[in-house]
Design an enzyme around this catalytic site. Sequence first.
Site, PDB file in Angstrom:
ATOM      1  N   HIS A  11       4.784  -6.492  -9.410  1.00  6.46           N
ATOM      2  CA  HIS A  11       4.810  -6.224  -7.977  1.00  6.46           C
ATOM      3  C   HIS A  11       3.789  -7.082  -7.237  1.00  6.46           C
ATOM      4  O   HIS A  11       4.128  -7.801  -6.277  1.00  6.46           O
ATOM      5  CB  HIS A  11       4.521  -4.732  -7.756  1.00  6.46           C
ATOM      6  CG  HIS A  11       4.543  -4.302  -6.333  1.00  6.46           C
ATOM      7  ND1 HIS A  11       5.575  -3.595  -5.785  1.00  6.46           N
ATOM      8  CD2 HIS A  11       3.639  -4.476  -5.323  1.00  6.46           C
ATOM      9  CE1 HIS A  11       5.326  -3.348  -4.505  1.00  6.46           C
ATOM     10  NE2 HIS A  11       4.145  -3.862  -4.201  1.00  6.46           N
ATOM     11  N   GLU A  12       2.547  -7.026  -7.676  1.00  9.55           N
ATOM     12  CA  GLU A  12       1.488  -7.747  -6.961  1.00  9.55           C
ATOM     13  C   GLU A  12       1.627  -9.263  -7.089  1.00  9.55           C
ATOM     14  O   GLU A  12       1.298 -10.003  -6.156  1.00  9.55           O
ATOM     15  CB  GLU A  12       0.112  -7.302  -7.459  1.00  9.55           C
ATOM     16  CG  GLU A  12      -0.201  -5.827  -7.216  1.00  9.55           C
ATOM     17  CD  GLU A  12      -0.080  -5.409  -5.751  1.00  9.55           C
ATOM     18  OE1 GLU A  12      -0.164  -6.285  -4.861  1.00  9.55           O
ATOM     19  OE2 GLU A  12       0.116  -4.207  -5.504  1.00  9.55           O
ATOM     20  N   HIS A  71       4.679 -14.982  -2.940  1.00  5.05           N
ATOM     21  CA  HIS A  71       5.121 -15.066  -1.550  1.00  5.05           C
ATOM     22  C   HIS A  71       4.035 -15.761  -0.708  1.00  5.05           C
ATOM     23  O   HIS A  71       4.322 -16.695   0.051  1.00  5.05           O
ATOM     24  CB  HIS A  71       5.383 -13.650  -1.030  1.00  5.05           C
ATOM     25  CG  HIS A  71       6.047 -13.596   0.313  1.00  5.05           C
ATOM     26  ND1 HIS A  71       6.378 -12.413   0.928  1.00  5.05           N
ATOM     27  CD2 HIS A  71       6.420 -14.572   1.175  1.00  5.05           C
ATOM     28  CE1 HIS A  71       6.942 -12.656   2.102  1.00  5.05           C
ATOM     29  NE2 HIS A  71       6.965 -13.966   2.276  1.00  5.05           N
ATOM     30  N   HIS A  94       3.941 -10.443  -4.422  1.00  9.23           N
ATOM     31  CA  HIS A  94       3.199 -10.692  -3.182  1.00  9.23           C
ATOM     32  C   HIS A  94       2.435 -12.018  -3.270  1.00  9.23           C
ATOM     33  O   HIS A  94       2.433 -12.815  -2.326  1.00  9.23           O
ATOM     34  CB  HIS A  94       2.188  -9.568  -2.942  1.00  9.23           C
ATOM     35  CG  HIS A  94       2.768  -8.290  -2.479  1.00  9.23           C
ATOM     36  ND1 HIS A  94       3.637  -8.200  -1.416  1.00  9.23           N
ATOM     37  CD2 HIS A  94       2.590  -7.019  -2.922  1.00  9.23           C
ATOM     38  CE1 HIS A  94       3.969  -6.934  -1.225  1.00  9.23           C
ATOM     39  NE2 HIS A  94       3.354  -6.194  -2.126  1.00  9.23           N
TER      40      HIS A  94
END
Length: 458
Positions: free
Chosen positions: A391-392, A398, A395
């Site tokens: 998940h992180e 991105h 980010h």
Amino acid sequence: MEENQKIPMRSQVKKEDTWAIEDMYATVEDWEKDFAAAKKVAEEAAEYAGRLGESAQALYDWSALTEKLDCMLSEIYGYASRVKDQDTADAAGQTLSARAMGLYVECSGLISFADPEILSIPEEKLEAFYAEKPELLKYRRSINEVRRCKDHILSPELEKILADAGEMAQAPGTVYSSLVNADLTFDPIKGSNEEELEVTGGSFIPLMQSPDRNVRKAAFESLYGGYGKVLNTAAGLLNAQVSQLKFFAKARKYPDALHASLDATNVPVEVYHNLIEAVHEDIGILHRYMRLRKKLMKTDELHMYDLYTSLVADADVKIPFEKAKEEVLDATAVLGKEYGEVLKHGFESRWIDVYENKGKRGGAYSAGQIVHPYVLLNYKGTLDSEFTLAHEMGHAMHSYLSTKNQEPVDREYVIFVAEVASTCNESLLMQHLLKKTQDKKTRAYLINYFLEQLRTTM
């Protein structure tokens, strides 16, 4: 899964398990130099007060200066925040963070004249500026964002007051962070084998995933009992935060804090309400899942401490961090060669602060600094920890790709779309893990976790 490992002090953590904070600034002295330089840039930008509508060149020069200032403040505040978050009990980190916030507020005050001036430029004149100096088009989106909010931008004098109030407005969040990450402690509990287990922000969820209901209940009562001891303080901080949001919403002529918050990223309030309604329309599916959980767990009552443990007995496994990285790389290979190379580089170049230590901020996050992203984890070797890594890093990638491919003025993305990249990575990891095994118990365990992801995301 129970964790019996003692939480180390920051000084005891291996360097390879910490983030490379020196990539931003090799020393605090280097940070101090940028700190002083940023104030000078803000003072230089302040000299354009009353001149932004004067000419295309003046508006361009001011825009370039403030773009430079934003980049400098991002790294200054980012460095201070990483130092503070890695050990919130360290006074040096708290001081750096407070100074960085003070600088941000001071610089915001120096350039607070800008929005009212940009609003005062007639549309025809602004279009002429773009035609006269095409380089100014680089800043068109940011200029349009200011003009979009014209009904909520005040006079230069009032904008200066609101900017100066920024540091004070951060107080509830700052105090709360110090309270929960540095000062608040929880009573230890007994594990399944009568061993003593520490309860912290980082160990709480792994303890709540224990198959032993007594362990889960004890952890739940320890954590919430600890918060119960500071109930009045927590309520006071929440009230202060709500008051702060109400004040700024009213000052900027919004109906309420919800409108103010959503308008910051140009999201209609109707979209927010529609999302809630969409969830409510199908909430019965989650209710069915809760009934199934209660039945399979053979319990008369389902408590909060029953929600995180797996319904599949004996399928829980320990996942070393090296294995988690390997599986995340494999799962995201479908996103292409470049993505994989950068992700691997991030793993190998200390973008991540991996394990919990005394005083470290709880939870997990990714911070998109200009030099490269920084990811905070409190990795516990659970499936949940592996998915948090995926998940992180979603980010982080991105942020990395946005910074690489966009101009500095356009590199930031709004929170309304921020979770797309991260939840995409979680879905890719789940599909990858399911494809890797045909063992029914393992697949049931993964699918149960997938259901839990849906529930907690909702």
